[in-house]
Design an enzyme around this catalytic site. Structure first.
Site, PDB file in Angstrom:
ATOM      1  N   TYR A  94      72.124  26.225 -11.169  1.00 60.19           N
ATOM      2  CA  TYR A  94      72.901  27.018 -12.132  1.00 60.19           C
ATOM      3  C   TYR A  94      72.550  26.607 -13.555  1.00 60.19           C
ATOM      4  CZ  TYR A  94      75.970  22.894 -12.583  1.00 60.19           C
ATOM      5  OH  TYR A  94      76.458  21.624 -12.806  1.00 60.19           O
ATOM      6  N   CYS A  95      72.781  27.547 -14.484  1.00 60.58           N
ATOM      7  CA  CYS A  95      72.758  27.235 -15.917  1.00 60.58           C
ATOM      8  C   CYS A  95      74.168  27.518 -16.439  1.00 60.58           C
ATOM      9  CB  CYS A  95      71.685  28.039 -16.653  1.00 60.58           C
ATOM     10  SG  CYS A  95      71.878  29.838 -16.558  1.00 60.58           S
ATOM     11  N   PHE A  96      74.335  27.847 -17.692  1.00 56.14           N
ATOM     12  CA  PHE A  96      75.698  27.983 -18.213  1.00 56.14           C
ATOM     13  C   PHE A  96      76.416  29.206 -17.645  1.00 56.14           C
ATOM     14  CE2 PHE A  96      78.889  29.182 -21.479  1.00 56.14           C
ATOM     15  CZ  PHE A  96      79.724  28.094 -21.287  1.00 56.14           C
ATOM     16  N   GLY A  99      72.519  32.997 -16.082  1.00 58.31           N
ATOM     17  CA  GLY A  99      71.643  34.008 -16.678  1.00 58.31           C
ATOM     18  C   GLY A  99      70.197  33.575 -16.767  1.00 58.31           C
ATOM     19  N   TYR A 124      77.703  27.689 -14.458  1.00 56.24           N
ATOM     20  CA  TYR A 124      78.683  26.629 -14.705  1.00 56.24           C
ATOM     21  C   TYR A 124      80.036  27.204 -15.111  1.00 56.24           C
ATOM     22  CZ  TYR A 124      81.225  23.088 -17.316  1.00 56.24           C
ATOM     23  OH  TYR A 124      82.223  22.270 -17.782  1.00 56.24           O
TER      24      TYR A 124
END
Length: 365
Positions: A94-96, A99, A124
């Protein structure tokens, strides 16, 4: 294989390994217990790309990102991701917000390492939002009872014997008093909230709807108990744990002298470790000098120094009992007695450990 996973509940219940591709500065502000930080961009690269995005738009920022993370650097990052993915085939990345950064990571893994790896839908932010909701729902739907008692009565040890306990001090990595810091740092505030929410989620999933917590202030060291939970704690019934002064002195000696010294020695080696430990004890006492008053502080500090001197020379710890007993009987006990009187209407049971544990277990039925 479907790219997105949005079953946040299972992610936390099953301790799914997570690859966090955000920058280290984001990870340090708050992450999850089973997450490893393997960033697409380091802090400096992220800052440059962010500035470019604000000034020139997304396309220019993407071009700069690809320039910054290229060649050997890009290969090293892909290799680290591939190693994680092979070690954790059922994991997620995952990223923030789930995306661009996680999409790029997925693409590079697929194109250059031949690995298709799923990402967390919403990233996240979605995981964090889910855990905040878990906490809010528990506060709204569950029963809470507090375990109180004088300093050194062994409230933490009692909680460890209950399967429906929430150990706030363990999650905050702090014993909750002015002497409560460990040799290792406290987690970030968000990290503290996250591990607490996962604990609640797992216990509720096991059918637990009534929780026992230690009677704490809002702050545990430098970490704040979530406001909704803290407000519930202010209204919750109280069970009071009692023990003799002699047993309490022994427990404080074990926790705050013997065990804390061992923590520092493990972290820094015998010589430096003892110096750090001695400095921490003195610092903790000087932190309450205004509340102790000058004369009492000087007396207790002198007793502490004498005890540390003997401990450094021979390893003997018995002299520490003098300042511990003084601190309990002259400072902590009057303060806790006042608090107990203020909360008297909420105390529904008092007794020694065996009686308190029996009462708390019976109370759940």
């Amino acid at each position: 294989m479907h790219d997105d996973c949005t079953d946040y509940r299972s992610i936390f219940l099953d301790d799914v390994p997570l690859m966090d591709v955000r920058a280290p500065v984001e990870f340090d502000k708050g992450a999850f217990t089973h997450a490893s930080n393997l960033p697409l961009m380091n802090d400096d690269e992220r800052q440059q790309v962010g500035t470019c995005y604000k000034q020139h738009g997304q396309q220019a920022a993407m071009v700069l990102g690809h320039q910054l993370v290229s060649g050997a650097l890009r290969q090293a990052r892909i290799q680290a991701w591939a190693q994680f993915a092979r070690a954790n085939p059922d994991g997620l990345l995952y990223c923030f917000r789930g995306g661009l950064r996680s999409q790029i990571t997925q693409q590079w893994l697929r194109d250059e390492a031949g690995i298709r790896y799923r990402r967390v839908g919403g990233g996240y932010k979605a995981l964090r939002t889910f855990l905040l909701e878990v906490g809010d729902q528990a506060v709204a739907q569950c029963d809470f009872v507090l375990l109180g008692g004088m300093t050194g009565t062994g409230k933490t040890e009692a909680l460890a014997q209950l399967d429906n306990a929430l150990d706030l001090e363990r999650h905050a990595n702090h014993r909750g008093s002015s002497f409560g810091r460990h040799a290792t740092a406290q987690p970030a505030q968000i990290g503290f909230e996250n591990t607490l929410a996962v604990d609640l989620l797992k216990k509720r999933n096991a059918g637990i709807e009534q929780f026992v917590l230690e009677d704490e202030g809002r702050m545990i060291g430098s970490r704040a108990v979530p406001l909704g939970l803290y407000r519930r704690m202010q209204q919750a019934p109280l069970v009071w744990l009692e023990d003799s002064l002699e047993c309490r002195v022994q427990r404080i000696l074990q926790d705050y002298v013997i065990d804390l010294c061992a923590e520092f020695v493990l972290a820094h080696g015998p010589e430096q470790g003892f110096e750090h430990f001695a400095g921490r004890l003195r610092e903790s006492l000087s932190g309450i000098v205004r509340r102790l008053g000058g004369e009492r502080y000087q007396r207790l500090a002198a007793a502490m120094d004498a005890a540390l001197q003997v401990q450094r020379a021979s390893g003997a710890v018995e002299l520490h009992r003098a300042w511990i007993e003084g601190l309990l009987s002259e400072y902590y006990d009057p303060m806790y007695a006042y608090q107990r009187d203020a909360k008297a209407a909420r105390i529904e049971f008092a007794g020694d450990r065996a009686a308190v544990l029996a009462y708390l277990r019976e109370r759940r039925l």
